[in-house]
Scaffold this motif. Structure first.
Motif, PDB file in Angstrom:
ATOM      1  N   ARG A 288       0.817  -1.217   0.000  1.00 51.10           N
ATOM      2  CA  ARG A 288       0.000   0.000   0.000  1.00 51.10           C
ATOM      3  C   ARG A 288       0.851   1.268   0.000  1.00 51.10           C
ATOM      4  NH1 ARG A 288      -2.300  -0.283   4.995  1.00 51.10           N
ATOM      5  NH2 ARG A 288      -0.599   1.050   5.772  1.00 51.10           N
ATOM      6  N   ASP A 291       4.379   0.231  -2.798  1.00 46.90           N
ATOM      7  CA  ASP A 291       4.223  -0.632  -3.975  1.00 46.90           C
ATOM      8  C   ASP A 291       5.335  -1.680  -4.026  1.00 46.90           C
ATOM      9  OD1 ASP A 291       2.973  -1.638  -6.179  1.00 46.90           O
ATOM     10  OD2 ASP A 291       3.875  -0.228  -7.595  1.00 46.90           O
ATOM     11  N   GLY A 488      -2.289  -6.835  -7.322  1.00 49.17           N
ATOM     12  CA  GLY A 488      -3.257  -5.926  -6.728  1.00 49.17           C
ATOM     13  C   GLY A 488      -4.557  -6.639  -6.399  1.00 49.17           C
ATOM     14  N   ASN A 492      -7.982  -2.173  -7.555  1.00 48.95           N
ATOM     15  CA  ASN A 492      -6.602  -1.701  -7.400  1.00 48.95           C
ATOM     16  C   ASN A 492      -5.622  -2.451  -8.297  1.00 48.95           C
ATOM     17  OD1 ASN A 492      -7.239   0.235  -5.442  1.00 48.95           O
ATOM     18  ND2 ASN A 492      -7.149  -1.288  -3.797  1.00 48.95           N
ATOM     19  N   SER A 493      -6.087  -3.507  -8.951  1.00 46.29           N
ATOM     20  CA  SER A 493      -5.205  -4.211  -9.879  1.00 46.29           C
ATOM     21  C   SER A 493      -4.968  -3.391 -11.147  1.00 46.29           C
ATOM     22  CB  SER A 493      -5.795  -5.579 -10.240  1.00 46.29           C
ATOM     23  OG  SER A 493      -7.046  -5.429 -10.877  1.00 46.29           O
ATOM     24  N   ARG A 495      -3.692   0.013 -12.460  1.00 45.16           N
ATOM     25  CA  ARG A 495      -2.934   1.186 -12.012  1.00 45.16           C
ATOM     26  C   ARG A 495      -3.454   2.407 -12.777  1.00 45.16           C
ATOM     27  NH1 ARG A 495       1.632  -2.376 -13.461  1.00 45.16           N
ATOM     28  NH2 ARG A 495       2.307  -3.552 -11.628  1.00 45.16           N
ATOM     29  N   THR A 496      -4.524   3.008 -12.275  1.00 41.36           N
ATOM     30  CA  THR A 496      -5.174   4.102 -13.002  1.00 41.36           C
ATOM     31  C   THR A 496      -4.250   5.299 -13.189  1.00 41.36           C
ATOM     32  OG1 THR A 496      -6.125   4.872 -10.906  1.00 41.36           O
ATOM     33  CG2 THR A 496      -7.489   3.433 -12.277  1.00 41.36           C
TER      34      THR A 496
END
Length: 535
Positions: A288, A291, A488, A492-493, A495-496
């Motif tokens: 978190r 990374d 993720g 959250n998997s 990566r925006t």
């Protein structure tokens, strides 16, 4: 020369198996034997657009166009069964020769209604899409994925890249006989997707920009034993260019005596030795806040290159870290101290204040044999380089002449014998013979580059296998259109913050994903309004 021979043999073979088709279409028999011109005449016989000749001459695309032209030729002579086209291709033209010599040929011309009825728009669209996609893929942009962690955290595992072939100049495909839209293996079958012979001589169109130190670069892995353009694709950062002198001192890279500077959007990682109070790390917190992948044993076996944390003893760990996270890691309540892992040259006196585990780790890394030492398997080591203390080493530039010595010949051995295709021999006295002539100097015919991963202690790069020849350069990563983190959870998997971002440039990376989504939404609204008005 081999490509010219191939073209002449191909034209002779095609003429031999098809000249009566030309006569039946009121053309001359000799026209079937003339390279390129026979294709022009064939296009006219098939009543197809003249620009098809250009498509036929494009490497790789020509394979697809060859299948199409066989179908078109058979069609205008009313051999219109699908199996007949397949028979010509499967027999390498022998079935066409059978028709040429055994059948009474009559030219009927093109029947578009028959083609539409029997093939439909779908088949035509598929072939057209393959041709267009192959042209785009080989001459403009191509999609790649990042499979390993050698460029973490600059380019990350799960990044889907758009790579520009135009930045460094489009390299004309060198392997002529290959299936379109695949690289070097047929999916699911695992067999080669190409035939090595013939090879087109290396040719590159004018570049927009030269390869510069600091650029991320996609290139063909030089150690593969395949045609150049079919070797595996690697992505690393160019650290030194032709004519440069490179040296690494305690992990710091110096090029021509000046410290190498990473671009703004590069986030290099190094290996660190971490001493704790005996308490472990929270996998969730490391992921978190930093990374950092602290994987389970099962995950590590499945993704061996993704692990960022290794526990060595109950209170000692090694971790791949970015410099920006060092202070935060050191301030964690369970961390006593953090040391960088720096492998000195063999025989150096170890710092007695360091933990024994760190000393053993550094000594182990220092024993690894790297380029340009010979890979003989006998432990020869004229160079005492390590991953962290390396060089100085010269990056060859075309036209530059160097003196050859018993030691530096190891640095240039592959350059001379493999990449520039000379007969190189070294006798028991260390005397060098190039193409049978005793030589103490050599003039480079190509330019070379030095590529290294940003994940400096977890990258198989030039320190291990040496120079990248100029003809191995593929392109420049310019855009990340998707980034997926397989470690993720849930949303959250994705990566925006990396989706729809540019790879290069100054300042922080900015995502254009939501700009794109707004554009799509507005476009759909406009389309709905137009349809309602039309109704």
């Amino acid at each position: 020369m081999e490509f010219i021979i191939f073209i002449l043999v191909q034209a002779l073979w095609f003429g031999t198996i098809s000249w009566k088709f030309y006569l039946a279409a009121d053309r001359k028999a000799w026209e079937a034997f003339v390279p390129v011109y026979n294709t022009y005449v064939l296009v006219k016989i098939a009543q197809r657009p003249t620009y098809w000749v250009l498509l036929y001459c494009i490497p790789v695309v020509g394979v697809v166009m060859g299948i199409i032209m066989v179908y078109e030729l058979l069609h205008v002579f009313k051999f219109r069964k699908t199996w007949q086209t397949a028979a010509v291709m499967g027999s390498f033209g022998l079935y066409l020769a059978f028709l040429n010599y055994k059948e009474k040929l009559k030219y009927w011309g093109r029947d578009d209604a028959f083609i539409k009825k029997n093939l439909g728009e779908g088949v035509n669209s598929i072939f057209y899409a393959i041709v267009v996609a192959t042209v785009i893929r080989s001459s403009t942009f191509e999609a790649y994925t990042i499979p390993t962690s050698s460029m973490e955290k600059s380019l990350m595992v799960g990044d889907f890249l758009v790579v520009s072939k135009m930045h460094y100049g489009v390299r004309v495909p060198m392997t002529q006989m290959t299936l379109p839209l695949v690289h070097n293996k047929i999916p699911f079958l695992g067999i080669p997707s190409y035939v090595s012979w013939p090879q087109i001589p290396y040719l590159r169109l004018p570049a927009i920009d030269p390869v510069k130190a600091g650029d991320p670069v996609v290139f063909n892995y030089p150690m593969d034993n395949m045609p150049v353009d079919k070797k595996e694709n690697y992505v690393k950062r160019c650290v030194a260019t032709p004519g440069d002198s490179l040296r690494i001192i305690n992990t710091n890279v110096f090029v021509n005596g000046e410290a190498f500077k990473f671009p703004d959007r590069a986030f290099p990682q190094y290996l660190y030795y971490v001493k704790t109070n005996g308490q472990g790390f929270s996998k969730t917190q490391l992921k978190r806040d930093f990374d950092i992948n602290y994987l389970t044993n099962t995950e590590q076996r499945k993704y061996p290159t993704d692990q960022d944390v290794y526990q060595r003893t109950s209170d000692e760990f090694i971790m791949f870290l970015q410099a920006q996270h060092l202070d935060d890691i050191e301030n964690l309540p369970n961390v006593i101290k953090v040391w960088p892992v720096v492998a000195d040259r063999p025989g150096s006196i170890a710092d007695s204040t360091l933990p024994q585990g760190l000393v053993d780790l550094q000594n182990g890394q220092a024993e690894e044999i790297l380029f340009p030492n010979p890979d003989s398997g006998h432990g020869e080591r004229p160079y005492d380089d390590t991953w962290d203390n390396f060089g100085p080493i010269y990056i060859p530039q075309a036209g530059t002449t160097v003196s050859l010595t018993e030691k530096n010949i190891h640095a240039y051995r592959r350059v001379i014998g493999e990449y520039e295709e000379h007969d190189l021999k070294i006798n028991s006295d260390g005397v060098v013979f190039i193409d049978g002539v005793e030589s103490d100097k050599y003039t480079f015919e190509k330019s070379y580059y030095w590529m290294m991963g940003d994940n400096r202690h977890n990258s198989l790069d030039a320190r291990k296998w040496g120079y990248v020849p100029e003809d191995h350069i593929v392109g420049k990563p310019v855009f990340i259109w998707m980034s997926y983190d397989k470690h993720g959870k849930g949303i959250n998997s994705i990566r925006t913050n990396r989706v729809f971002t540019t790879v290069n440039g100054s300042g922080e990376r900015q995502s254009y994903f939501w700009h794109f989504m707004v554009f799509i939404a507005l476009f759909q609204i406009v389309q709905i309004i137009r349809r309602k008005r039309a109704a």
